[in-house]
Design a protein around this motif. Sequence first.
Motif, PDB file in Angstrom:
ATOM      1  N   ASN A   1     -29.649   6.018  -7.708  1.00  0.00           N
ATOM      2  CA  ASN A   1     -28.590   5.807  -8.696  1.00  0.00           C
ATOM      3  C   ASN A   1     -27.245   5.733  -7.983  1.00  0.00           C
ATOM      4  O   ASN A   1     -26.899   6.629  -7.198  1.00  0.00           O
ATOM      5  CB  ASN A   1     -28.520   6.953  -9.709  1.00  0.00           C
ATOM      6  N   LEU A   2     -26.490   4.667  -8.239  1.00  0.00           N
ATOM      7  CA  LEU A   2     -25.094   4.559  -7.803  1.00  0.00           C
ATOM      8  C   LEU A   2     -24.237   4.666  -9.060  1.00  0.00           C
ATOM      9  O   LEU A   2     -24.371   3.849  -9.982  1.00  0.00           O
ATOM     10  CB  LEU A   2     -24.837   3.236  -7.090  1.00  0.00           C
ATOM     11  N   VAL A   3     -23.354   5.671  -9.092  1.00  0.00           N
ATOM     12  CA  VAL A   3     -22.624   5.998 -10.315  1.00  0.00           C
ATOM     13  C   VAL A   3     -21.121   5.910 -10.080  1.00  0.00           C
ATOM     14  O   VAL A   3     -20.607   6.418  -9.074  1.00  0.00           O
ATOM     15  CB  VAL A   3     -22.974   7.422 -10.804  1.00  0.00           C
ATOM     16  N   ALA A   4     -20.425   5.278 -11.011  1.00  0.00           N
ATOM     17  CA  ALA A   4     -18.966   5.299 -11.063  1.00  0.00           C
ATOM     18  C   ALA A   4     -18.589   5.896 -12.417  1.00  0.00           C
ATOM     19  O   ALA A   4     -18.860   5.298 -13.462  1.00  0.00           O
ATOM     20  CB  ALA A   4     -18.390   3.897 -10.905  1.00  0.00           C
TER      21      ALA A   4
ATOM     22  N   SER B   1     -11.456   4.924 -15.231  1.00  0.00           N
ATOM     23  CA  SER B   1     -10.148   4.520 -15.745  1.00  0.00           C
ATOM     24  C   SER B   1      -9.167   5.686 -15.800  1.00  0.00           C
ATOM     25  O   SER B   1      -8.049   5.529 -16.292  1.00  0.00           O
ATOM     26  CB  SER B   1     -10.307   3.916 -17.142  1.00  0.00           C
ATOM     27  N   THR B   2      -9.572   6.865 -15.285  1.00  0.00           N
ATOM     28  CA  THR B   2      -8.734   8.061 -15.382  1.00  0.00           C
ATOM     29  C   THR B   2      -8.087   8.382 -14.037  1.00  0.00           C
ATOM     30  O   THR B   2      -8.286   7.683 -13.031  1.00  0.00           O
ATOM     31  CB  THR B   2      -9.577   9.261 -15.845  1.00  0.00           C
ATOM     32  N   ASP B   3      -7.323   9.488 -14.002  1.00  0.00           N
ATOM     33  CA  ASP B   3      -6.670   9.929 -12.760  1.00  0.00           C
ATOM     34  C   ASP B   3      -7.648  10.595 -11.798  1.00  0.00           C
ATOM     35  O   ASP B   3      -7.315  10.818 -10.631  1.00  0.00           O
ATOM     36  CB  ASP B   3      -5.540  10.912 -13.089  1.00  0.00           C
ATOM     37  N   PHE B   4      -8.845  10.940 -12.296  1.00  0.00           N
ATOM     38  CA  PHE B   4      -9.833  11.610 -11.454  1.00  0.00           C
ATOM     39  C   PHE B   4     -11.186  10.893 -11.544  1.00  0.00           C
ATOM     40  O   PHE B   4     -12.156  11.436 -12.086  1.00  0.00           O
ATOM     41  CB  PHE B   4      -9.992  13.076 -11.881  1.00  0.00           C
ATOM     42  N   PRO B   5     -11.265   9.678 -11.004  1.00  0.00           N
ATOM     43  CA  PRO B   5     -12.573   8.997 -11.002  1.00  0.00           C
ATOM     44  C   PRO B   5     -13.560   9.721 -10.096  1.00  0.00           C
ATOM     45  O   PRO B   5     -13.168  10.384  -9.128  1.00  0.00           O
ATOM     46  CB  PRO B   5     -12.241   7.601 -10.464  1.00  0.00           C
ATOM     47  N   SER B   6     -14.832   9.593 -10.419  1.00  0.00           N
ATOM     48  CA  SER B   6     -15.885  10.248  -9.653  1.00  0.00           C
ATOM     49  C   SER B   6     -16.949   9.234  -9.278  1.00  0.00           C
ATOM     50  O   SER B   6     -17.316   8.381 -10.092  1.00  0.00           O
ATOM     51  CB  SER B   6     -16.505  11.386 -10.488  1.00  0.00           C
ATOM     52  N   TYR B   7     -17.449   9.339  -8.045  1.00  0.00           N
ATOM     53  CA  TYR B   7     -18.490   8.433  -7.558  1.00  0.00           C
ATOM     54  C   TYR B   7     -19.661   9.280  -7.056  1.00  0.00           C
ATOM     55  O   TYR B   7     -19.464  10.287  -6.366  1.00  0.00           O
ATOM     56  CB  TYR B   7     -17.960   7.533  -6.451  1.00  0.00           C
ATOM     57  N   GLU B   8     -20.875   8.861  -7.424  1.00  0.00           N
ATOM     58  CA  GLU B   8     -22.057   9.645  -7.091  1.00  0.00           C
ATOM     59  C   GLU B   8     -23.151   8.762  -6.489  1.00  0.00           C
ATOM     60  O   GLU B   8     -23.277   7.584  -6.846  1.00  0.00           O
ATOM     61  CB  GLU B   8     -22.621  10.343  -8.330  1.00  0.00           C
ATOM     62  N   LEU B   9     -23.932   9.373  -5.633  1.00  0.00           N
ATOM     63  CA  LEU B   9     -25.149   8.772  -5.094  1.00  0.00           C
ATOM     64  C   LEU B   9     -26.272   9.764  -5.320  1.00  0.00           C
ATOM     65  O   LEU B   9     -26.174  10.932  -4.904  1.00  0.00           O
ATOM     66  CB  LEU B   9     -25.005   8.469  -3.605  1.00  0.00           C
ATOM     67  N   LEU B  10     -27.341   9.321  -5.986  1.00  0.00           N
ATOM     68  CA  LEU B  10     -28.508  10.163  -6.193  1.00  0.00           C
ATOM     69  C   LEU B  10     -29.728   9.469  -5.610  1.00  0.00           C
ATOM     70  O   LEU B  10     -29.988   8.293  -5.890  1.00  0.00           O
ATOM     71  CB  LEU B  10     -28.744  10.449  -7.684  1.00  0.00           C
ATOM     72  N   LEU B  11     -30.494  10.209  -4.815  1.00  0.00           N
ATOM     73  CA  LEU B  11     -31.738   9.731  -4.211  1.00  0.00           C
ATOM     74  C   LEU B  11     -32.848  10.696  -4.606  1.00  0.00           C
ATOM     75  O   LEU B  11     -32.772  11.890  -4.279  1.00  0.00           O
ATOM     76  CB  LEU B  11     -31.615   9.665  -2.687  1.00  0.00           C
TER      77      LEU B  11
ATOM     78  N   ALA C   1     -24.838  13.301  -3.977  1.00  0.00           N
ATOM     79  CA  ALA C   1     -23.514  13.361  -3.363  1.00  0.00           C
ATOM     80  C   ALA C   1     -22.475  13.015  -4.427  1.00  0.00           C
ATOM     81  O   ALA C   1     -22.622  12.020  -5.144  1.00  0.00           O
ATOM     82  CB  ALA C   1     -23.414  12.386  -2.200  1.00  0.00           C
ATOM     83  N   ILE C   2     -21.445  13.838  -4.538  1.00  0.00           N
ATOM     84  CA  ILE C   2     -20.376  13.641  -5.521  1.00  0.00           C
ATOM     85  C   ILE C   2     -19.053  13.559  -4.770  1.00  0.00           C
ATOM     86  O   ILE C   2     -18.728  14.436  -3.956  1.00  0.00           O
ATOM     87  CB  ILE C   2     -20.324  14.790  -6.535  1.00  0.00           C
ATOM     88  N   LYS C   3     -18.270  12.510  -5.057  1.00  0.00           N
ATOM     89  CA  LYS C   3     -16.967  12.323  -4.420  1.00  0.00           C
ATOM     90  C   LYS C   3     -15.906  12.166  -5.498  1.00  0.00           C
ATOM     91  O   LYS C   3     -15.919  11.210  -6.269  1.00  0.00           O
ATOM     92  CB  LYS C   3     -16.990  11.080  -3.514  1.00  0.00           C
ATOM     93  N   SER C   4     -14.968  13.135  -5.543  1.00  0.00           N
ATOM     94  CA  SER C   4     -13.901  13.101  -6.536  1.00  0.00           C
ATOM     95  C   SER C   4     -12.791  14.038  -6.096  1.00  0.00           C
ATOM     96  O   SER C   4     -13.045  15.023  -5.378  1.00  0.00           O
ATOM     97  CB  SER C   4     -14.425  13.526  -7.912  1.00  0.00           C
ATOM     98  N   ASP C   5     -11.560  13.764  -6.522  1.00  0.00           N
ATOM     99  CA  ASP C   5     -10.453  14.670  -6.243  1.00  0.00           C
ATOM    100  C   ASP C   5     -10.549  15.941  -7.082  1.00  0.00           C
ATOM    101  O   ASP C   5      -9.901  16.941  -6.765  1.00  0.00           O
ATOM    102  CB  ASP C   5      -9.114  13.973  -6.527  1.00  0.00           C
TER     103      ASP C   5
END
Length: 329
Positions: free
Chosen positions: A202-205, A209-219, A237-241
């Motif tokens: 899974n590739l997730v965005a 549209s917000t000030d804190f977008p989050s991107y994820e990779l699930l295997l 893996a989760i990447k966000s401010d």
Amino acid sequence: MNFTFKIIRLLVVLIVTPQFIQAQYTETINTNNPGRSQGAFAVGSGVAQFEGSVFYRAEEHKLQRYERDHTGSSFQLRYGAVTERLEFSIFGNYSRVNQTDYNGSVSTGISFGNFSRFTLGGKYLVFDPFKFFGEKEASLLSWKANNSLNWKDLIPTVSVYAGANLDFSKKNSLTPPDDATISPRIELITQNNWGRWVFVTNLVADRISTDFPSYELLLTMTHSINGKWAIFGEYQAIKSDFYSDDLGRGGLTYLVNDDWQVDTSVTFNFKDTPTVFQVNLGMSYRLDFHKDAPIKQTSDWKGDGKKEKKKKKKKNKLNLEEEKENGGL
């Protein structure tokens, strides 16, 4: 923003590209539990499915000097409709948190509860290699040919997901500050089936549209031990401010019957800001009202009537030739 644009462009290409395929309805329940990734296949038209779990989560943050105990539940409501390739879903995750803050020799405690996620969305299967390339031909002479891996097995099933996160609480410590009431979530989902092994990506965005977008990779890798038991391992893996992490997850499932599965799992991470340890106990159950598409019957009982038409045409031609011969006499 470039990463977000590339994902959106890829999803648009996949959706508008015509694919003459049909998703496969399964005789046994098709569930996302106990992992956090989505499989590529829909539940099937006419199928309503519930997937839920209760959990306990312990966190300890070394820098901010707090401890949190989460107790809560997560759920998925999935329904297949319109076509075999499409399903609609509701995802939710609610936690009740007891937090202890350590300030020198003094500790203070607070409690709060809210949804960390509540998402309405839909998933659409856009490509199924099994339908596109056809079933692998079995060899009566070679076990190796029947069980060897070829390049077609590396081509995954592909689905896309689009949803809307709903957050109506102005003070929610489990979501980013000043979070939008409605924010988008999109996913690109792939799945490979290799006999008893299933590999899902899974590739997730999320909240893009917000000030804190989050991107994820699930295997996620799942292995069926037999007709009842299966084990799985997952990396997230989760990447966000707002919150970033690397999570490992593992567990097992037991198939009670064709429509009911129970499962358990543990989750841990690899850092101390905060440390994470979570235990889940869940189940999945479906109400199966699926009906196969009716097969069109004709007077010749062959399905499409082509052979019957050929027979009538040939018979008419013979009759015409006989009339010509009789007229000649």
